[in-house]
Enzyme design. Structure first.
Site, PDB file in Angstrom:
ATOM      1  N   ASP B 406     -24.376  35.116  13.010  1.00 17.08           N
ATOM      2  CA  ASP B 406     -25.640  36.101  13.236  1.00 17.08           C
ATOM      3  C   ASP B 406     -26.824  35.326  13.896  1.00 17.08           C
ATOM      4  O   ASP B 406     -27.005  34.225  13.521  1.00 17.08           O
ATOM      5  CB  ASP B 406     -25.991  36.277  11.521  1.00 17.08           C
ATOM      6  CG  ASP B 406     -26.944  37.341  11.383  1.00 17.08           C
ATOM      7  OD1 ASP B 406     -26.516  38.550  11.908  1.00 17.08           O
ATOM      8  OD2 ASP B 406     -28.014  37.221  11.079  1.00 17.08           O
ATOM      9  N   GLU B 435     -23.544  36.550  17.819  1.00 16.78           N
ATOM     10  CA  GLU B 435     -24.139  37.857  17.526  1.00 16.78           C
ATOM     11  C   GLU B 435     -25.610  37.776  18.148  1.00 16.78           C
ATOM     12  O   GLU B 435     -26.588  37.585  17.583  1.00 16.78           O
ATOM     13  CB  GLU B 435     -24.080  38.493  16.354  1.00 16.78           C
ATOM     14  CG  GLU B 435     -24.589  39.816  16.119  1.00 16.78           C
ATOM     15  CD  GLU B 435     -25.998  39.691  15.381  1.00 16.78           C
ATOM     16  OE1 GLU B 435     -26.522  40.688  15.514  1.00 16.78           O
ATOM     17  OE2 GLU B 435     -26.884  38.733  15.451  1.00 16.78           O
TER      18      GLU B 435
END
Lengths: 679, 679
Positions: B406, B435
């Site tokens: 993330d 990401e």
């Protein structure tokens, strides 16, 4: 051990041992190494081979330094170029500016000749980051009490790490903040911003690798060379020319407008296996031999051929040349005649054959029995390298700073890289021209490792597409950063077939091409007389001066001395010709007409050149005058000067017709003078 | 001192001192350094940022290694690639071959996952050089007596430096030469050439820098991802889903043909400042909170949210997924909720504000008060880095080998570079998906420093020219060497406006684009149901699963499960889709129709894809069937299979018309089957 588990087999263990888990210590070492460079500084440009070699520029240039600079998160970053001249300990600092898309730009001016090094430093600017966040919160109406405390802490931190002078300024700033009714406003003021941008704390300072740029003196990039054989300057083929004869020829060379006067080797010439006229294997008793067979009982590379004169004569020649605005260039040819003193003094520098004889030069089945090559490795290392370096330093001490290097591609590349740096560290003004006619990557490598100038493929480029392709490569690709071609229209070794068949119009066309396409160009004497008598069927001169003394009639009818003088004058008067990469080819709807513009980056010197490549026929073409280069529409008018006829006229609209009669003039040169719009 | 000489002024002396003449020792050191690399090995390709980062490949690939290799003189040179796997001490050697213009090519096969290193060695091949010269002289009828002695000396030299086995072979060769009537013929024989090319003396062996290539397992480059929230899998919005509920859903995901099943964080969720439904600041008593607010009294990154199950349940899920041909991917999100145990255990890993409160995440003026970020420097270095690495190793020990990371661009790049290498040294099969939706150079840098896959701009590419530009950059420029995009058609964070307005035809078109343009692609559950209910005016999902438990009707009318299953099957059946860079765009004379070919390097798998980007109207276009790719003329015929309708037909000639009705099928996929010419 549960029933489902088994001890790993020996083979599995062996396999797992192949992935040795790094120890905590190893992991920590790598961590600390990587952590040091939190900020990314990449795609530094320009650079050559990842920074392995210095860029080439000349004094007076500014070098632009580009890089992608980025960091995790949203912090504001700062960056600067740190640079210094080779002989200076301290670094100068020039700030960089963000351009777009994480691309930054900086640079510095090259004021002194010599090697410069530079690196980029980037950091997180804590105060600027704090300021931007605090401003946004204030604008959004959020409370900033805690932010004010944080901002003040940054000023304190700057003060605690500052020099004495700066401590005073930062103490004053703190007092000002504390006395302000609105501490936030004081912290956010432009004055605080300015002070803190200079003195504020820099976090995660990251430094790039170090890069190099070499600033040559301007002559490295812009010069016109004239080559002659000193021994042919007596005016008579029966008398060996002397340095004094060369002195008498200086006004002629000066009047042609040249900058550099270059001689093939001037050293004693070997007698053993001496070559005769027209490269014959048997020399007659009076044949002078090839000056490239260097070395005789009188001496080797640090001696002067006795018939040319003495070192005093040579000193007078160097001084007289300087008075005529000319600089002497010498040949540096490493091969030795069989009589070179080094063969006896240093047999370990040479290859010996199993039968005990010396290995003469050869390229099987061709044999060059009058010369031997040194080898550079084994027992020749390092003494030969130093000896050769010292030959160059010797001639520099005698006033020569330009060396044309014979066949460098047949000597080890590391030698040149070492030797040129050795010399230029002591004499940043030294210039080395690589006489290599070989494969393209070798040509480029020689330029990368330090040769100031390079011979080129110019002589073998003849058609319009060939010129466009070759010059586009030279001027618009990475090689413009390190390679400065010297376009020789002819040499003692190359009497190109186009000159043999094209006659006077071809000589004039090739002269214009060499003089206007390249910053450095040269001719070998006789070119201005349209001399092209070949050894039949070969691109060599008949009765070559390489093997005999010649005398020339410098006023020979049909000579193109006027063209030479004109071209050299135009080159000097228009800055565009000093900017080698400022070249664009334009449309001329005729495959025989090469048409291009030369320009400075600021476009304040802009010259168009038209050349008829067909020496036998009149050629005409519609051409596009590049009005768009000045932001002008196709129907605009522009003033122009015909630099050959010295006339001034107005060009109306983009398309014009040009007609070039080879017998009259195979070329035209126009300067464009766009009207500067009122400020 | 003569009258013309003066002692240099102090200033002149100071100036000359700025050029410190290197000492003999310094000069000699540089000489020896340079001399070591007599042979040039440059322009090694492919490489990333001068070799700073490993190339990316998968096991089963062969890596081609190109380089320019050159040396002074006319000697024949040899070259080889030396390579080894990270865990192997000894180097393997593969010879390189000269291709053209000093360009050489070699390579090696990547059989094992993990990091490989390689370097190029080049040398002067003394015997080959001798042989070529001797042959030419013999052919020219020159005597070669001395050459024969020299050639024999080379064989002796090889023998003197050889291993015991090779000594025997070389002794035999010497005996053979000595016994021969024609020693020259024996020395020049093909047998001698072969022996000496292996064992002959190598001079001036030069080694390049070392480069790296990482061989991932094939799933790194080719995989279809399905994302779901485990807590929404109970079938009821009123009951928190468990790992067992996910196990029950595995057949559904398998039938859709996916390879990877990815979950957002499965850790305990913070209660302090917990976010409510639709990202509201106040959570209701039953609101589950965002799984990205990691950490609670029950534990942090190495704990499981109690309502999902236990570690035993998780182990069963991992095993069951494997049985269904699925691999579990977990989220690695470094931020912490305010209840994360680390805040008390390691306050030095966090930022604290001057008022003593913890610094929550913010991007002024936006505040994310439910989460705090660790910092990575200062007192957090190195312990936090090791702790985070160990979190990843912990989940690997629990059977997870794929991590979706993330927001990596908000954490220091050196951390990722270090952590990924630490993990992959132990587990070469580990996969990390970055990401990051941020600036292009940051996206690329993350890929360079080690992320296996990357989120992309796919979601924001909508028009034909946008796709052509973006995919050309990804597949045809240097970034194909290190960046493997994973084309997500939607994510919990991105409900793109084209899906909100384009309806079912747009879902089908985006599915085809993602599945056929990228090696890796993914959907977030609901996509196959054409779910696109937005927070009004935003590209976010209404009633997002990020903040509440949802239940879905997986048989909802209008779903496109058939398309998903078909596309995943076609991807698996045609090798062309595994070759990300094997992409070419072809002419379709309609701006709404994107038309491209996917192919293997050998062209033995070749598929054409046509997509109507307009979800509202039928679009038709003349298209060029790329007969030229197979060397066929424009009027040739070629066999084709419609992979959607499963029909076979013949295409006659180059130009055909295609018609795509969005309501019927907004795409077509044809396999081309060129007839192989008889051998």
């Amino acid at each position: 051990m549960s029933p489902n588990q088994r001890a790993p087999s020996r083979r599995a263990r062996a396999k797992s041992e192949e992935f040795p888990t790094p120890t905590r210590q190893q992991s920590e070492r790598r961590l600390n190494e990587l952590a040091r460079a939190r900020i990314v500084i990449e795609e530094i440009w320009p650079r050559i081979d990842c920074g392995a070699f210095p860029l080439k520029r000349v004094t007076g240039d500014a070098i632009a330094v580009w890089a992608d600079i980025l960091c995790d998160g949203h912090e504001i970053i700062g960056a600067a170029v740190h640079w210094r001249h080779q002989g200076t300990r301290s670094w100068s600092i020039m700030p960089m500016r963000h351009v777009d898309n994480d691309r930054w730009r900086g640079g510095f001016a090259l004021e002194r000749a010599g090697l410069h090094e530079y690196a980029i430093e980037a950091w997180r600017d804590l105060f600027a980051t704090w300021r931007a966040g605090c401003l946004k919160k204030r604008q959004a109406g959020q409370p900033v009490d805690v932010e004010v405390l944080a901002g003040r802490e940054l000023v304190e931190r700057a003060r605690d790490g500052a020099s004495r002078t700066n401590t005073r300024a930062l103490d004053a700033l703190l007092a000002e903040i504390d006395a302000a009714d609105d501490a936030a406003a004081a912290l956010l003021s432009p004055g605080t911003e300015e002070t803190m941008s200079r003195l504020g704390p820099k976090a995660d300072v990251t430094r790039s690798a170090t890069f190099e740029v070499y600033a040559d003196r301007p002559a490295a990039a812009f010069s016109a060379w004239y080559e002659l054989m000193p021994r042919s300057q007596s005016g008579s083929a029966d008398r060996h020319g002397t340095f004094d004869d060369v002195i008498a020829r200086l006004p002629y060379v000066r009047d042609l407008g040249f900058d550099v006067l270059y001689f093939p080797p001037i050293h004693p010439i070997g007698r053993t296996k001496r070559k005769g006229r027209n490269n014959s294997l048997e020399a007659g008793p009076d044949d002078p031999g090839s000056p490239y067979a260097i070395g005789a009982p009188e001496g080797g590379h640090d001696a002067i051929h006795p018939e040319l004169g003495t070192f005093d004569d040579f000193a007078r020649l160097v001084a007289a040349a300087q008075e005529h605005g000319l600089e002497i260039a010498l040949d540096f040819a490493i091969q030795c005649s069989l009589d070179h003193p080094w063969i006896k003094e240093h047999p370990e520098w040479f290859d010996w054959r199993p039968d005990g004889t010396i290995q003469y030069a050869e390229n099987p089945p061709k044999k060059y029995e009058d010369i031997v090559n040194v080898h550079f490795y084994g027992e020749a290392l390092p003494d030969l390298w130093f000896a050769l370096r010292d030959v160059v330093l010797f001639w520099i001490a005698h006033g020569v700073k330009i060396f044309r290097v014979d066949n460098p591609h047949t000597k080890p590349l590391p030698f040149w890289q070492w030797m040129i740096r050795e010399v230029q560290t002591r004499h940043p003004e030294a210039i080395f021209l690589a006489e290599a006619f070989t494969r393209p990557k070798m040509m480029k490598r020689l330029a990368k490792i330090g040769f100031t100038q390079s011979y080129s493929y110019f002589t073998w480029r003849e058609t319009k597409p060939e010129f466009i392709e070759y010059l586009t490569e030279l001027t618009q690709t990475e090689c413009r950063e390190y390679m400065r071609p010297n376009f020789f229209a002819n040499t003692p070794d190359i009497n190109p077939h186009h000159l043999q068949t094209g006659g006077r119009p071809m000589f004039r066309a090739r002269l214009v091409l060499a003089a206007t396409l390249a910053g450095n160009y040269g001719i070998y004497n006789g070119f201005e007389l349209c001399e092209a008598e070949p050894v039949p069927g070969r691109e060599e001169y008949l009765d070559s001066e390489k093997y005999e003394i010649r005398a020339w009639d410098w006023d020979r009818p049909g000579n193109i001395r006027d063209d030479v003088a004109l071209l050299n004058r135009i080159r000097h008067e228009h800055q565009a010709f000093r900017n080698f990469s400022g070249l664009r080819f334009y449309n001329a709807w005729n495959d025989h007409i090469l048409y291009y513009g030369k320009m400075t980056p600021a476009m304040d010197s802009f010259v168009l050149v038209f050349v008829n490549l067909d020496p036998h026929n009149v050629q005409g073409a519609d051409v596009e005058v590049p009005l768009w280069e000045f932001g002008l529409p196709d129907h605009a008018s522009i003033e122009a000067v015909d630099l050959v006829r010295d006339t001034r006229f107005t060009l109306n609209g983009k398309v014009h017709h040009i007609r070039l009669d080879p017998d009259e003039s195979p070329y035209a040169i126009w300067q464009l003078l766009p009207r500067r719009s009122a400020p």
